[in-house]
Write an enzyme that holds these catalytic residues in place. Structure first.
Site, PDB file in Angstrom:
ATOM      1  N   HIS A  32      58.816 -30.554 -43.018  1.00 27.15           N
ATOM      2  CA  HIS A  32      59.898 -29.945 -43.818  1.00 27.15           C
ATOM      3  C   HIS A  32      60.018 -30.661 -45.165  1.00 27.15           C
ATOM      4  O   HIS A  32      60.071 -30.033 -46.220  1.00 27.15           O
ATOM      5  CB  HIS A  32      61.211 -30.037 -43.024  1.00 27.15           C
ATOM      6  CG  HIS A  32      62.446 -29.632 -43.775  1.00 27.15           C
ATOM      7  ND1 HIS A  32      63.242 -28.579 -43.386  1.00 27.15           N
ATOM      8  CD2 HIS A  32      63.038 -30.145 -44.899  1.00 27.15           C
ATOM      9  CE1 HIS A  32      64.251 -28.452 -44.245  1.00 27.15           C
ATOM     10  NE2 HIS A  32      64.153 -29.401 -45.165  1.00 27.15           N
ATOM     11  N   GLU A  33      60.005 -31.999 -45.128  1.00 33.06           N
ATOM     12  CA  GLU A  33      60.159 -32.770 -46.372  1.00 33.06           C
ATOM     13  C   GLU A  33      58.932 -32.614 -47.270  1.00 33.06           C
ATOM     14  O   GLU A  33      59.053 -32.557 -48.493  1.00 33.06           O
ATOM     15  CB  GLU A  33      60.412 -34.251 -46.078  1.00 33.06           C
ATOM     16  CG  GLU A  33      61.653 -34.562 -45.238  1.00 33.06           C
ATOM     17  CD  GLU A  33      62.930 -33.923 -45.764  1.00 33.06           C
ATOM     18  OE1 GLU A  33      63.043 -33.698 -46.975  1.00 33.06           O
ATOM     19  OE2 GLU A  33      63.811 -33.615 -44.940  1.00 33.06           O
ATOM     20  N   CYS A  42      69.057 -28.183 -43.983  1.00 33.16           N
ATOM     21  CA  CYS A  42      68.526 -28.800 -45.193  1.00 33.16           C
ATOM     22  C   CYS A  42      69.692 -29.209 -46.081  1.00 33.16           C
ATOM     23  O   CYS A  42      70.630 -28.430 -46.265  1.00 33.16           O
ATOM     24  CB  CYS A  42      67.633 -27.810 -45.918  1.00 33.16           C
ATOM     25  SG  CYS A  42      66.936 -28.461 -47.438  1.00 33.16           S
ATOM     26  N   LEU A  43      69.634 -30.414 -46.647  1.00 27.76           N
ATOM     27  CA  LEU A  43      70.740 -30.882 -47.489  1.00 27.76           C
ATOM     28  C   LEU A  43      70.854 -30.069 -48.783  1.00 27.76           C
ATOM     29  O   LEU A  43      71.874 -30.131 -49.456  1.00 27.76           O
ATOM     30  CB  LEU A  43      70.571 -32.373 -47.807  1.00 27.76           C
ATOM     31  CG  LEU A  43      70.758 -33.327 -46.610  1.00 27.76           C
ATOM     32  CD1 LEU A  43      70.487 -34.761 -47.024  1.00 27.76           C
ATOM     33  CD2 LEU A  43      72.149 -33.208 -46.008  1.00 27.76           C
ATOM     34  N   HIS A  74      59.106 -29.692 -49.446  1.00 28.02           N
ATOM     35  CA  HIS A  74      59.908 -29.912 -50.663  1.00 28.02           C
ATOM     36  C   HIS A  74      59.040 -30.412 -51.812  1.00 28.02           C
ATOM     37  O   HIS A  74      59.242 -30.049 -52.969  1.00 28.02           O
ATOM     38  CB  HIS A  74      61.008 -30.955 -50.416  1.00 28.02           C
ATOM     39  CG  HIS A  74      62.238 -30.401 -49.769  1.00 28.02           C
ATOM     40  ND1 HIS A  74      63.020 -29.438 -50.360  1.00 28.02           N
ATOM     41  CD2 HIS A  74      62.837 -30.684 -48.589  1.00 28.02           C
ATOM     42  CE1 HIS A  74      64.042 -29.153 -49.559  1.00 28.02           C
ATOM     43  NE2 HIS A  74      63.957 -29.896 -48.473  1.00 28.02           N
ATOM     44  N   GLN A 107      65.018 -33.456 -54.319  1.00 25.99           N
ATOM     45  CA  GLN A 107      66.366 -32.981 -53.978  1.00 25.99           C
ATOM     46  C   GLN A 107      67.453 -33.693 -54.769  1.00 25.99           C
ATOM     47  O   GLN A 107      68.571 -33.210 -54.868  1.00 25.99           O
ATOM     48  CB  GLN A 107      66.625 -33.122 -52.469  1.00 25.99           C
ATOM     49  CG  GLN A 107      65.794 -32.161 -51.629  1.00 25.99           C
ATOM     50  CD  GLN A 107      66.052 -32.344 -50.158  1.00 25.99           C
ATOM     51  OE1 GLN A 107      65.452 -33.194 -49.527  1.00 25.99           O
ATOM     52  NE2 GLN A 107      66.962 -31.567 -49.603  1.00 25.99           N
ATOM     53  N   GLY A 127      66.511 -36.625 -43.371  1.00 24.38           N
ATOM     54  CA  GLY A 127      65.345 -36.651 -44.250  1.00 24.38           C
ATOM     55  C   GLY A 127      65.729 -36.188 -45.638  1.00 24.38           C
ATOM     56  O   GLY A 127      66.657 -35.378 -45.795  1.00 24.38           O
TER      57      GLY A 127
HETATM   58 ZN    ZN Z   1      65.288 -29.906 -46.904  1.00 26.86          ZN
END
Ligand code: ZN
Length: 174
Positions: free
Chosen positions: A136-137, A94-95, A140, A51, A46
């Site tokens: 989660h996304e 998380c990226l 963000h 990001q 995701g």
């Molecule tokens: Zn994340």
């Protein structure tokens, strides 16, 4: 398509609140293509536009059901319509927080309304990992990171550690 750099915490851009998209145009579609390519390159499931530094309410999710079979879902302006009282716990990554894993409790089911890649209104019932992932996304998009679910002490220790790692990464070796 292009692979973009994924911003790493601590970074104030990750704390911005992303803006609603007025219309899905070629610009947004190109952004979605880039987000997808970047996410696949980094082996994520995701990614939110912020990001890669773009404050638009856009998310891509692709939870592989079988290997080599990709089926991305693009969410523009997602809104949660329904949430279960039942909760699930997942150890999330998380990226934007490489090598950090945090166990987060979230509603195990939710219903999301959004515009798809073509700007068409859609509704999706999400459970299990997909429910966790979309929540989660969506965090963000509101400038919230999974480490915000930790205690203040744990969070500040982690941010200190990440800041050190980050300054090392920025070093130039000649
Ligand atoms: Zn994340």
């Amino acid at each position: 398509m292009a692979i973009k750099k994924i911003l790493q915490e601590p970074n104030p851009i990750l704390r911005q609140i992303s803006k609603t998209v007025d219309k899905v145009t070629l610009d947004e579609q190109e952004l979605m293509n880039n987000m997808y390519e970047t996410m696949i390159a980094e082996k994520g499931i995701g990614l939110a536009a912020i990001q890669i530094g773009v404050p638009k309410r856009i998310i891509v999710i692709d939870i592989p059901k079988e290997e080599n079979k990709r089926d991305p879902i693009y969410f523009v302006n997602p809104v949660i319509k329904n949430q279960s009282k039942d909760m699930s716990r997942y150890e999330e990554g998380c990226l934007s927080l490489k090598s950090v894993f945090v166990e987060v409790e979230r509603p195990s089911f939710c219903e999301v309304e959004y515009l798809d890649y073509f700007g068409k209104k859609q509704n999706l019932k999400c459970d299990d990992l997909l429910a966790t992932c979309i929540q989660h996304e969506m965090d963000h998009l509101n400038g919230v990171l999974m480490i915000d679910y930790l205690s203040k002490l744990k969070k500040s220790m982690l941010i200190k550690k990440l800041s050190k790692l980050k300054s090392k990464e920025d070093r130039v070796v000649l």
